[in-house]
Design a protein around this motif. Structure first.
Motif, PDB file in Angstrom:
ATOM      1  N   GLN A   1       4.716  22.602   4.331  1.00  9.18           N
ATOM      2  CA  GLN A   1       6.127  22.247   4.185  1.00  9.18           C
ATOM      3  C   GLN A   1       6.362  20.759   4.471  1.00  9.18           C
ATOM      4  O   GLN A   1       7.190  20.121   3.806  1.00  9.18           O
ATOM      5  N   ILE A   2       5.632  20.204   5.422  1.00 11.89           N
ATOM      6  CA  ILE A   2       5.762  18.765   5.705  1.00 11.89           C
ATOM      7  C   ILE A   2       5.322  17.959   4.485  1.00 11.89           C
ATOM      8  O   ILE A   2       5.990  16.996   4.080  1.00 11.89           O
ATOM      9  N   ALA A   3       4.196  18.354   3.887  1.00  5.74           N
ATOM     10  CA  ALA A   3       3.718  17.659   2.685  1.00  5.74           C
ATOM     11  C   ALA A   3       4.729  17.812   1.545  1.00  5.74           C
ATOM     12  O   ALA A   3       5.021  16.849   0.819  1.00  5.74           O
ATOM     13  N   TYR A   4       5.278  19.012   1.406  1.00  4.24           N
ATOM     14  CA  TYR A   4       6.246  19.291   0.338  1.00  4.24           C
ATOM     15  C   TYR A   4       7.505  18.442   0.504  1.00  4.24           C
ATOM     16  O   TYR A   4       7.992  17.820  -0.457  1.00  4.24           O
ATOM     17  N   GLN A   5       8.031  18.386   1.719  1.00  7.64           N
ATOM     18  CA  GLN A   5       9.227  17.566   1.973  1.00  7.64           C
ATOM     19  C   GLN A   5       8.925  16.089   1.760  1.00  7.64           C
ATOM     20  O   GLN A   5       9.750  15.344   1.223  1.00  7.64           O
ATOM     21  N   ALA A   6       7.741  15.658   2.181  1.00  8.93           N
ATOM     22  CA  ALA A   6       7.365  14.251   2.012  1.00  8.93           C
ATOM     23  C   ALA A   6       7.340  13.864   0.534  1.00  8.93           C
ATOM     24  O   ALA A   6       7.815  12.795   0.149  1.00  8.93           O
ATOM     25  N   LEU A   7       6.797  14.733  -0.303  1.00 10.64           N
ATOM     26  CA  LEU A   7       6.730  14.433  -1.740  1.00 10.64           C
ATOM     27  C   LEU A   7       8.116  14.436  -2.387  1.00 10.64           C
ATOM     28  O   LEU A   7       8.326  13.798  -3.416  1.00 10.64           O
ATOM     29  N   ASN A   8       9.066  15.124  -1.777  1.00  8.68           N
ATOM     30  CA  ASN A   8      10.431  15.149  -2.300  1.00  8.68           C
ATOM     31  C   ASN A   8      11.213  13.884  -1.974  1.00  8.68           C
ATOM     32  O   ASN A   8      12.091  13.494  -2.737  1.00  8.68           O
ATOM     33  N   VAL A   9      10.924  13.268  -0.842  1.00  8.31           N
ATOM     34  CA  VAL A   9      11.780  12.150  -0.392  1.00  8.31           C
ATOM     35  C   VAL A   9      11.052  10.823  -0.243  1.00  8.31           C
ATOM     36  O   VAL A   9      11.685   9.814   0.072  1.00  8.31           O
ATOM     37  N   SER A  10       9.744  10.776  -0.457  1.00 11.75           N
ATOM     38  CA  SER A  10       8.984   9.542  -0.220  1.00 11.75           C
ATOM     39  C   SER A  10       8.782   8.767  -1.524  1.00 11.75           C
ATOM     40  O   SER A  10       7.711   8.817  -2.144  1.00 11.75           O
ATOM     41  N   HIS A  11       9.821   8.046  -1.906  1.00 15.41           N
ATOM     42  CA  HIS A  11       9.774   7.241  -3.127  1.00 15.41           C
ATOM     43  C   HIS A  11      10.334   5.867  -2.794  1.00 15.41           C
ATOM     44  O   HIS A  11      11.477   5.753  -2.330  1.00 15.41           O
TER      45      HIS A  11
ATOM     46  N   VAL B   1       2.604  14.146  -8.851  1.00 15.22           N
ATOM     47  CA  VAL B   1       3.513  13.420  -7.959  1.00 15.22           C
ATOM     48  C   VAL B   1       2.744  12.629  -6.917  1.00 15.22           C
ATOM     49  O   VAL B   1       3.192  11.570  -6.465  1.00 15.22           O
ATOM     50  N   ALA B   2       1.565  13.116  -6.529  1.00 12.90           N
ATOM     51  CA  ALA B   2       0.802  12.495  -5.446  1.00 12.90           C
ATOM     52  C   ALA B   2      -0.688  12.492  -5.774  1.00 12.90           C
ATOM     53  O   ALA B   2      -1.154  13.252  -6.636  1.00 12.90           O
ATOM     54  N   ASP B   3      -1.425  11.630  -5.086  1.00 12.82           N
ATOM     55  CA  ASP B   3      -2.896  11.635  -5.144  1.00 12.82           C
ATOM     56  C   ASP B   3      -3.390  12.453  -3.963  1.00 12.82           C
ATOM     57  O   ASP B   3      -3.162  12.071  -2.803  1.00 12.82           O
ATOM     58  N   ILE B   4      -4.063  13.569  -4.253  1.00 12.78           N
ATOM     59  CA  ILE B   4      -4.415  14.518  -3.191  1.00 12.78           C
ATOM     60  C   ILE B   4      -5.934  14.664  -3.090  1.00 12.78           C
ATOM     61  O   ILE B   4      -6.614  14.895  -4.094  1.00 12.78           O
ATOM     62  N   ASP B   5      -6.416  14.550  -1.860  1.00 13.87           N
ATOM     63  CA  ASP B   5      -7.849  14.700  -1.578  1.00 13.87           C
ATOM     64  C   ASP B   5      -8.027  15.905  -0.654  1.00 13.87           C
ATOM     65  O   ASP B   5      -7.584  15.884   0.503  1.00 13.87           O
ATOM     66  N   TYR B   6      -8.644  16.976  -1.171  1.00 12.03           N
ATOM     67  CA  TYR B   6      -8.873  18.189  -0.379  1.00 12.03           C
ATOM     68  C   TYR B   6     -10.284  18.134   0.218  1.00 12.03           C
ATOM     69  O   TYR B   6     -11.251  17.915  -0.505  1.00 12.03           O
ATOM     70  N   ARG B   7     -10.404  18.401   1.509  1.00 16.00           N
ATOM     71  CA  ARG B   7     -11.725  18.372   2.157  1.00 16.00           C
ATOM     72  C   ARG B   7     -11.913  19.604   3.038  1.00 16.00           C
ATOM     73  O   ARG B   7     -11.043  19.922   3.864  1.00 16.00           O
TER      74      ARG B   7
ATOM     75  N   ASP C   1       0.837  -1.206   0.000  1.00 17.78           N
ATOM     76  CA  ASP C   1       0.000   0.000   0.000  1.00 17.78           C
ATOM     77  C   ASP C   1       0.870   1.254   0.000  1.00 17.78           C
ATOM     78  O   ASP C   1       2.008   1.246   0.483  1.00 17.78           O
ATOM     79  N   PRO C   2       0.343   2.369  -0.483  1.00 16.96           N
ATOM     80  CA  PRO C   2       1.132   3.614  -0.519  1.00 16.96           C
ATOM     81  C   PRO C   2       1.201   4.286   0.849  1.00 16.96           C
ATOM     82  O   PRO C   2       0.417   3.998   1.757  1.00 16.96           O
ATOM     83  N   LEU C   3       2.132   5.195   0.977  1.00 14.65           N
ATOM     84  CA  LEU C   3       2.189   6.081   2.132  1.00 14.65           C
ATOM     85  C   LEU C   3       0.972   7.006   2.062  1.00 14.65           C
ATOM     86  O   LEU C   3       0.640   7.519   0.995  1.00 14.65           O
TER      87      LEU C   3
ATOM     88  N   LEU D   1       9.965   1.190  -3.224  1.00 16.35           N
ATOM     89  CA  LEU D   1       9.886   0.082  -4.180  1.00 16.35           C
ATOM     90  C   LEU D   1       8.458  -0.303  -4.531  1.00 16.35           C
ATOM     91  O   LEU D   1       8.232  -1.013  -5.515  1.00 16.35           O
ATOM     92  N   ASN D   2       7.482   0.115  -3.733  1.00 17.44           N
ATOM     93  CA  ASN D   2       6.092  -0.227  -4.075  1.00 17.44           C
ATOM     94  C   ASN D   2       5.579   0.570  -5.284  1.00 17.44           C
ATOM     95  O   ASN D   2       4.509   0.280  -5.819  1.00 17.44           O
ATOM     96  N   ARG D   3       6.352   1.582  -5.693  1.00 20.34           N
ATOM     97  CA  ARG D   3       6.036   2.371  -6.898  1.00 20.34           C
ATOM     98  C   ARG D   3       4.639   2.989  -6.852  1.00 20.34           C
ATOM     99  O   ARG D   3       4.006   3.215  -7.887  1.00 20.34           O
ATOM    100  N   LYS D   4       4.147   3.233  -5.654  1.00 17.44           N
ATOM    101  CA  LYS D   4       2.821   3.848  -5.494  1.00 17.44           C
ATOM    102  C   LYS D   4       2.994   5.322  -5.161  1.00 17.44           C
ATOM    103  O   LYS D   4       3.869   5.699  -4.380  1.00 17.44           O
ATOM    104  N   ARG D   5       2.163   6.151  -5.733  1.00 21.39           N
ATOM    105  CA  ARG D   5       2.220   7.577  -5.440  1.00 21.39           C
ATOM    106  C   ARG D   5       1.733   7.829  -4.012  1.00 21.39           C
ATOM    107  O   ARG D   5       0.790   7.205  -3.541  1.00 21.39           O
ATOM    108  N   VAL D   6       2.388   8.748  -3.354  1.00 20.55           N
ATOM    109  CA  VAL D   6       1.986   9.137  -2.007  1.00 20.55           C
ATOM    110  C   VAL D   6       0.568   9.701  -2.041  1.00 20.55           C
ATOM    111  O   VAL D   6       0.185  10.401  -2.980  1.00 20.55           O
TER     112      VAL D   6
END
Length: 647
Positions: free
Chosen positions: A347-357, A390-396, A332-334, A359-364
């Protein structure tokens, strides 16, 4: 504050020791010894008088001198002299002029022994007089002497702006031994005293005036940190400093040979300018300005919120606890749940998208809850340009003052792996965090609370009921040389660039510019590659250990063992590295060059890159650069005195 606490402890210990040593004197001079002991303990109360903190030692010495002097001159003079109270006061005043009225023997012999009270009084008065004069002289001339020395010596840090955060940074840099100079339009007396006590030079004036830069020794500085609260002011200062440096940094042969006589050296390295920019739009303006930078200086942007995010994800990586899930190609993805999407969570989301890659090859996945969702979505779009690629984003749109967090969790698709709570109210953060821990006891929950809230530290350290709760990092923990100057990581990034150059030589390809000649963007790109290296180790099933630790001496992989071990991992991890590189560029607004054929410099200016494509569209030659990031991992860690062992 720490120094004050240390002084208070020393004072208390001395009071106990002196009390014990003086007790035996009470047989000879009981009355004065009682007074002296009382004074030692009574002056402990001065530590709670805030306005005296800067003058504490002098205040104590003044009291000791006056009380001991008046007592000695009134009660312990030779019996032939007058015991006038006014005479006692007058003689006590003489002590502050380093003069002792010898009225303690018939011959007024200046070399005769003096009573204990007068000994204490005259040395206390001498300390008070000398320290007061020294303070006065240093306050007027010490600033000039220190400034002249730094202008000759060079290598110091100039901080433009004296905000609350800048004060924290200055204090931390001084503790680490850096020479610091502050420039600001105005500095009040309390701030001057604070800077003086820290041993910091300061100059006031119009922040874009060349005279201010000359006084502060800008052209000889090692670093310049623009730390005004207003981004536009920092950008104005940056442009003014650029113009000044272009005019002031003369060619090497024009430099004065006498500089070396004063402990300085000719400035060979580019001056590093660091701009504190909080807003994404300011960053966009800055990115347009750096295109025209000279080789004489290098600039980088940072924000205190960015540093907090980097520290948090460095100390507790997002993969921690779910390693197998992220190593599994079918895992499963992060999934990050961000509640309240202000500057720090962005900034936490931005840093996560920069370094969270992985072997599961799933988008954050990012699920974002905020009551002003359209506003923060727009802000996020300025910061992370093509985040949706880069990521799957759900805004609520959710207002937790009226909605229940448990109900919201039930509507979120997929398993959440991390929660970051950063609402505008500390109490609401804590309540929602505790409720989340009850609902999802296995998910780490990060709570943002103010630095002085002891409850946040208690929850952070609790390892029983609230063990999953972690606090956000504080400004005082990131405003230091490790995170702001980033010296060590930049050194390692430089080494990685040299490895890249070596590979190009092996392939008979033209090499790119040397590290110091690279623009800030390319240096930052390499730095983020270094930030991802610990993740690569985790995906390899390896961990780092100190090379000199005898416990692991037999387990550390040799260069040959490492090369053999990584063979089945090179290709899948090279794919991960390319995805990380793509994300780095996309988040900063870059696009694929496609069929556009133009010189590299022109493509860079347009934020276009010919290799910003999926892995399977790269040539084997280009894929080799990504493979090299895995092949050189062992070298990277050995340069830091780490060896690699199997988990």
């Amino acid at each position: 504050m720490k120094r004050l606490e240390k002084m208070k402890k020393i004072h208390g210990i001395l009071a106990i020791i002196i009390t014990a040593l003086l007790v035996w004197k009470m047989r000879q001079n009981g009355m004065y010894v009682v007074i002296l002991i009382a004074l030692m303990w009574a002056t402990m109360g001065l530590y709670w008088v805030k306005f005296l903190h800067a003058y504490l030692l002098r205040s104590i010495s003044l009291l000791l001198a006056i009380v001991s002097g008046v007592y000695g001159y009134y009660f312990e003079t030779y019996h032939g002299y007058s015991h006038s109270f006014l005479n006692a006061i007058y003689s006590t005043i003489h002590l502050f002029f380093l003069n002792v009225d010898n009225v303690f023997n018939k011959a007024a012999d200046p070399y005769a022994s003096l009573p204990l009270s007068i000994e204490v009084a005259r040395w206390s008065a001498a300390f008070y007089t000398i320290s007061t004069i020294s303070k006065f002289v240093l306050s007027y001339f010490g600033q000039s002497v220190r400034g002249i020395w730094l202008r000759f010596k060079g290598g110091h840090i100039i901080i433009a702006g004296f905000s609350e955060k800048a004060a924290i940074l200055i204090e931390n840099l001084r503790k680490e031994g850096y020479s610091v100079t502050v420039i600001e339009e105005t500095i009040d007396n309390e701030q001057k005293n604070q800077l003086f006590d820290l041993g910091v030079s300061f100059y006031t004036g119009e922040m874009t005036e060349y005279s201010l830069y000359k006084k502060s020794g800008l052209s000889r500085a090692g670093y310049v940190i623009l730390f005004h609260d207003d981004d536009s002011v920092n950008l104005d200062i940056y442009l003014a400093m650029r113009d000044y440096l272009e005019e002031d940094l003369l060619p090497e042969k024009c430099r004065c040979p006498l500089i070396g006589l004063f402990g300085g050296s000719k400035h060979k390295d580019p001056i590093t300018i660091l701009l504190h920019l909080n807003h994404a739009k300011s960053l966009q303006v800055y990115n347009g300005l750096v295109i025209d930078e000279s080789e004489k200086y290098r600039s980088y942007s940072f924000s205190s919120y960015q540093l907090i995010a980097e520290k948090m994800l460095k100390e507790r990586p997002l993969y921690e606890g779910i390693e197998e899930q992220l190593r599994d190609p079918a895992g499963d993805p992060l999934h990050l749940l961000l509640i309240g999407f202000g500057k720090v969570n962005q900034q936490i989301a931005y840093q996560a998208l920069n370094v969270s890659h992985f072997l599961n090859r799933k988008r954050v996945r990012l699920t974002i809850l905020d009551r002003n969702i359209e506003k923060v979505k727009k802000q996020w779009g300025h910061l992370a340009k093509f985040a949706d690629q880069v990521a799957d984003i759900d805004y609520r749109k959710v207002d937790l003052t009226v909605h229940n967090i448990k109900e919201e969790l039930g509507e979120i698709n997929g398993r959440v792996t991390h929660v970051f709570l950063a609402l505008r109210d500390d109490y609401l953060d804590m309540i929602e965090g505790l409720e989340l821990v009850e609902t999802c006891p296995d998910i780490p929950v990060y709570i943002k609370m103010k630095d002085d809230r002891k409850v946040s530290m208690w929850l952070h350290k609790d390892q029983s009921e609230f063990k999953q709760i972690q606090r956000f990092s504080y400004f005082r923990e990131v405003l230091n040389s490790e995170f702001v100057l980033n010296v060590n990581l930049k050194k390692l990034a430089k080494q990685a660039h040299e490895n890249y150059q070596r590979r190009r030589e092996e392939l008979n390809l033209p090499t790119s510019k040397a590290w110091d000649m690279l623009d800030a963007f390319k240096q930052e790109s390499t730095r983020y590659q270094m930030l991802h290296n610990d993740t690569k180790l985790m995906l390899l099933g390896l961990t780092k250990v100190p090379l000199n630790d005898p416990e692991y001496s037999q387990q550390v992989l040799s260069a040959e063992q490492f090369a053999e071990y990584i063979i089945p991992y090179i290709e899948p991890l090279a794919y991960v590295e390319h995805e990380r590189w793509n994300a780095f560029h996309l988040l900063r607004g870059w696009k694929a060059a496609g069929e556009i054929n133009a010189p590299r410099e022109e493509l860079d200016r347009l934020k276009l890159h010919q290799y910003l494509v999926p892995w399977n569209e790269l040539t084997n030659e280009i894929k080799q650069y990504d493979r090299d990031s895995i092949i050189y991992l062992n070298e990277y860690y050995r340069a830091q005195n780490y060896g690699l062992v199997k988990i």
